[in-house]
Design a protein around this motif. Structure first.
Motif, PDB file in Angstrom:
ATOM      1  N   GLY A 266       7.515  -0.217  -4.731  1.00 42.41           N
ATOM      2  CA  GLY A 266       8.083  -1.159  -5.682  1.00 42.41           C
ATOM      3  C   GLY A 266       7.338  -2.478  -5.731  1.00 42.41           C
ATOM      4  O   GLY A 266       7.454  -3.225  -6.681  1.00 42.41           O
ATOM      5  N   VAL A 267       6.572  -2.786  -4.699  1.00 41.08           N
ATOM      6  CA  VAL A 267       5.787  -4.019  -4.666  1.00 41.08           C
ATOM      7  C   VAL A 267       4.321  -3.637  -4.857  1.00 41.08           C
ATOM      8  O   VAL A 267       3.815  -2.752  -4.176  1.00 41.08           O
ATOM      9  CB  VAL A 267       5.980  -4.779  -3.334  1.00 41.08           C
TER      10      VAL A 267
ATOM     11  N   GLY B  55       6.222  -7.274 -10.983  1.00 40.43           N
ATOM     12  CA  GLY B  55       7.537  -7.389 -10.348  1.00 40.43           C
ATOM     13  C   GLY B  55       7.744  -8.727  -9.663  1.00 40.43           C
ATOM     14  O   GLY B  55       6.786  -9.455  -9.379  1.00 40.43           O
ATOM     15  N   PRO B  56       8.998  -9.061  -9.358  1.00 39.19           N
ATOM     16  CA  PRO B  56       9.333 -10.370  -8.796  1.00 39.19           C
ATOM     17  C   PRO B  56       8.787 -10.627  -7.396  1.00 39.19           C
ATOM     18  O   PRO B  56       8.723 -11.773  -6.955  1.00 39.19           O
ATOM     19  CB  PRO B  56      10.863 -10.379  -8.796  1.00 39.19           C
ATOM     20  N   ASP B  57       8.366  -9.573  -6.683  1.00 32.84           N
ATOM     21  CA  ASP B  57       7.825  -9.739  -5.332  1.00 32.84           C
ATOM     22  C   ASP B  57       6.374  -9.281  -5.220  1.00 32.84           C
ATOM     23  O   ASP B  57       5.841  -9.143  -4.125  1.00 32.84           O
ATOM     24  CB  ASP B  57       8.683  -8.960  -4.332  1.00 32.84           C
TER      25      ASP B  57
ATOM     26  N   LEU C  42       0.810  -1.221   0.000  1.00 31.87           N
ATOM     27  CA  LEU C  42       0.000   0.000   0.000  1.00 31.87           C
ATOM     28  C   LEU C  42       0.842   1.270   0.000  1.00 31.87           C
ATOM     29  O   LEU C  42       0.321   2.361  -0.153  1.00 31.87           O
ATOM     30  CB  LEU C  42      -0.927   0.014   1.217  1.00 31.87           C
ATOM     31  N   GLN C  43       2.138   1.149   0.178  1.00 31.40           N
ATOM     32  CA  GLN C  43       2.997   2.314   0.260  1.00 31.40           C
ATOM     33  C   GLN C  43       3.310   2.851  -1.137  1.00 31.40           C
ATOM     34  O   GLN C  43       3.606   2.086  -2.051  1.00 31.40           O
ATOM     35  CB  GLN C  43       4.297   1.972   0.985  1.00 31.40           C
ATOM     36  N   GLU C  44       3.239   4.155  -1.286  1.00 28.33           N
ATOM     37  CA  GLU C  44       3.590   4.802  -2.553  1.00 28.33           C
ATOM     38  C   GLU C  44       5.044   4.494  -2.888  1.00 28.33           C
ATOM     39  O   GLU C  44       5.903   4.536  -2.015  1.00 28.33           O
ATOM     40  CB  GLU C  44       3.407   6.322  -2.428  1.00 28.33           C
ATOM     41  N   ASN C  45       5.303   4.176  -4.125  1.00 26.06           N
ATOM     42  CA  ASN C  45       6.667   3.919  -4.613  1.00 26.06           C
ATOM     43  C   ASN C  45       7.389   2.808  -3.864  1.00 26.06           C
ATOM     44  O   ASN C  45       8.607   2.809  -3.780  1.00 26.06           O
ATOM     45  CB  ASN C  45       7.498   5.216  -4.574  1.00 26.06           C
TER      46      ASN C  45
END
Length: 172
Positions: free
Chosen positions: A79-80, A99-101, A74-77
């Motif tokens: 990456g997941v 993405g991989p995660d 839920l965090q902006e930027n």
């Protein structure tokens, strides 16, 4: 590693098949309750074969519990991302970069992911193209389609190279 999320799955055989696919690919299986079956059901174990004990499976009492225990999505930027598979999405699953995660969520067999959840995640909703007359694909097939596309996008990282035959050998 990739994460498969099932929101209130109803059919044990589907979840067993999905669990087996997760074991084969190294994906984590997240189950959001209520489930339409017990994790001890024979059909679940039969579909998962003897792989169920090798599965990294995590349970949550509801969607909010899932979000609390996986806050990075839920965090902006961060990456997941949390991708949501729905027949109503604007984006096709093969047109986005998974993405991989990342987490890929699928809804229950009879109704999909609740619209109240989908509208909060419009940009990460994805769909598998199909004919208009068809409501949906089988849940375990849908998971396999999207999961293997995500694996392909990530060069099948961590999965085995070409294998050997049991009795004979490849010519090259």
């Amino acid at each position: 590693m990739l994460n498969i999320v099932l929101h209130q799955p109803e059919i044990p055989q589907n979840t067993g098949n999905i669990g087996r696919t997760c074991v084969a690919t190294g994906a984590v299986l997240h189950l959001i309750e209520p489930l339409g079956f017990s994790l001890n059901e024979k059909q679940l174990k039969r579909a998962g074969m003897d792989y169920w004990d090798k599965l990294d499976v995590r349970r949550y009492i509801n969607f909010e519990d899932f979000l609390e225990k996986n806050p990075v999505i839920l965090q902006e930027n961060a990456g997941v991302k949390l991708w949501m598979a729905t027949t109503k999405a604007k984006h096709v699953y093969s047109d986005v970069q998974i993405g991989p995660d990342d987490y890929i969520m699928f809804g229950k067999e009879s109704a999909g992911i609740p619209e109240e959840i989908l509208v909060e995640h419009e940009e990460t909703c994805i769909r598998i193209p199909m004919l208009d007359q068809i409501r949906s694909l089988n849940l375990s097939n849908s998971v396999a389609i999207v999961l293997y596309e995500a694996l392909r996008q990530n060069q099948f990282a961590g999965l085995q190279e070409a294998g050997e035959l049991h009795r004979l050998h490849w010519k090259n």
